[in-house]
Write an enzyme that holds these catalytic residues in place. Sequence first.
Site, short mmCIF file in Angstrom:
data_model
loop_
_atom_site.label_atom_id
_atom_site.label_comp_id
_atom_site.label_asym_id
_atom_site.label_seq_id
_atom_site.Cartn_x
_atom_site.Cartn_y
_atom_site.Cartn_z
N SER A 1 -49.22 -22.62 -20.01
CA SER A 1 -50.43 -23.00 -20.75
C SER A 1 -51.55 -23.42 -19.81
O SER A 1 -51.32 -23.69 -18.63
CB SER A 1 -50.10 -24.15 -21.69
OG SER A 1 -48.95 -23.85 -22.44
C1 LIG Z 1 -46.80 -21.59 -24.23
S1 LIG Z 1 -45.14 -21.18 -23.93
C2 LIG Z 1 -44.46 -22.65 -23.21
C3 LIG Z 1 -45.01 -23.09 -21.91
C4 LIG Z 1 -44.07 -24.00 -21.16
N1 LIG Z 1 -44.01 -25.35 -21.70
C5 LIG Z 1 -44.38 -23.99 -19.69
O1 LIG Z 1 -44.68 -25.04 -19.11
O2 LIG Z 1 -44.34 -22.90 -19.12
C6 LIG Z 1 -44.39 -21.28 -25.54
C7 LIG Z 1 -42.90 -21.12 -25.49
O3 LIG Z 1 -42.38 -21.49 -26.76
C8 LIG Z 1 -41.18 -20.75 -26.92
N2 LIG Z 1 -40.78 -20.79 -28.32
C9 LIG Z 1 -41.30 -20.07 -29.35
N3 LIG Z 1 -40.64 -20.37 -30.49
C10 LIG Z 1 -39.71 -21.31 -30.16
C11 LIG Z 1 -38.72 -22.01 -30.92
N4 LIG Z 1 -38.57 -21.78 -32.21
N5 LIG Z 1 -37.93 -22.90 -30.26
C12 LIG Z 1 -38.08 -23.11 -28.92
N6 LIG Z 1 -38.98 -22.45 -28.16
C13 LIG Z 1 -39.79 -21.58 -28.77
C14 LIG Z 1 -41.55 -19.37 -26.41
O4 LIG Z 1 -40.40 -18.63 -26.08
C15 LIG Z 1 -42.43 -19.72 -25.21
O5 LIG Z 1 -41.68 -19.70 -24.02
#
Ligand SMILES: C[S@@+](CC[C@H](N)C(=O)[O-])C[C@H]1O[C@@H](n2cnc3c(N)ncnc32)[C@H](O)[C@@H]1O
Length: 361
Positions: free
Chosen positions: A88
Site C-alpha cells: 500500500s
Molecule cells: C493491499 S494488500 C495488503 C498489503 C500488506 N499489508 C503489505 O504490507 O504488503 C491486500 C491483501 O489483502 C489480502 N486479502 C484479500 N481478502 C482477504 C481475506 N478475506 N482475508 C485475508 N486477506 C485477504 C489480499 O490477498 C492482499 O494480499
Amino acid sequence: MTWLDNDTAAASRKEFAAALDPSHTSAWRDAFASVPRHVFVPSFYTQGAAGAWEHVGPGDPGYLEAVYSDHALTTQLDERGIPTSSSSEPSVMLAMLDALDAREGDTVFELGTGTGYNAALLSHRLGEENVTTIDVDPELTGAAAQRLADAGLHPFIATGDGAGGWPGRAPYRRFIATAALRAIPDAFLKQAAPGAVIVAPVGYGILRVTVTTPGHGTGWFLPTPAHFMPRRTPSAPPAFDAAREAEPTKTTAAPSDVLGRLRFPLSLALPGHTTCSWRNDKGELTAVGIWTQDGATATAHVSGTVRQVGPRRLWDVVEGLAETFAGEPQRQEFHVNITPSRQTAWYRTSDGPAWDLPQPQ
Ligand SMILES: C[S@@+](CC[C@H](N)C(=O)[O-])C[C@H]1O[C@@H](n2cnc3c(N)ncnc32)[C@H](O)[C@@H]1O
C-alpha cells in the site's frame, strides 16, 4: 537483524521516512527508516501507456526510487491482469498505523499480509511475538514468511479468511485490516481486548473504532482517502446486456459524481459495489456503470438517461445521495456505531443521514 541491505538502499530509506513524517511526530518513523521495503517488494508491476503490465525488478531503472517513494506498488496480478495484492501507499500505511495508537507490547491482528511489509513494521515496533497476520492467499503468506525471516522477524503468519480473526491468539489490543471491508467483522469484536482499537478500510474510507464493551464500539473515519483492494469474496458480474434492454428513465444526478464527490458515501450506502466508466475518443466521460454482488446493475449516460435492472434500483440510491449532499462531504464527518446486531454509519449527527452497514460477517 540480517537485513539484505546496502548503503544506497539505507540512505534512500532514511530520506523516505523523513519525507513521510516531516514534522517528526510519528512513533512509526523509526520503523519506516529501519525496515527495508525493497526486501518485501523485490519486484512490482507497473502499467505502461497502452495499459499493459510491465514487471520491474532490482536490475531495472527506477526500481529503488519507486520502492522508496510514496506509491502503492502492485505485487500480484490474477490471470486476467487484475491486481490482487500490493504494497500500500506508505503515507496511507503511516496514517493507519498512527491511528492505531499502539504501544510496544500491544498485541495486534492484521488482515492482509500481502508482501509482509506492514507485518514487519508492526513487528519492528511492537515486538514480533505480538503480531498475528493472515492472508487468504497461501502463495503470499509463504513468500511473506520467507522475507520476514530474512529480515530476522518471526510474527505469527496464517493463511485463511482474515474476517474470522485468529481465535487461538486472541484477545488482541489492536486490529488493522489492509483489504477493504464492508463492516467490522464480528470476529474482531469477539476477539478484542477491552478498549481495543480497530483500524480498517471500510468502503473508500478508513474507519477507526474503539471497542467500548464486548460487541459494542464507536468510531469515525479518518480524513485520508482509501482505495484498498476489496476483501476477496465471490460476486456476480454486471448485467449490462439486460440493462441495455431496460426501460430508460431520466436523472438529474451527474454520472461523474459516482466517480468523484459521491464515491465515499456511495461505498457506505451500497457496500461492495463496483463501478466502471465509458469515455469517448477525447477521453471525456460518456457514461458510468454500477453493480452490486446481488446482480443489481445500473448505467447512467451523461445525457441523463438511466437504465436499471436486478433486485435493487441502484441509481435511486445515487440520486438520494446527490440530494443529501450539496458538495463533497468530508470523510471525518462520518461516524459509526456498533452493536452486536447492527453497524450504522451516520453523517455529522446521530439523527442525521445514516446507512446500515451489512450484517457483520
Ligand atoms: C493491499 S494488500 C495488503 C498489503 C500488506 N499489508 C503489505 O504490507 O504488503 C491486500 C491483501 O489483502 C489480502 N486479502 C484479500 N481478502 C482477504 C481475506 N478475506 N482475508 C485475508 N486477506 C485477504 C489480499 O490477498 C492482499 O494480499
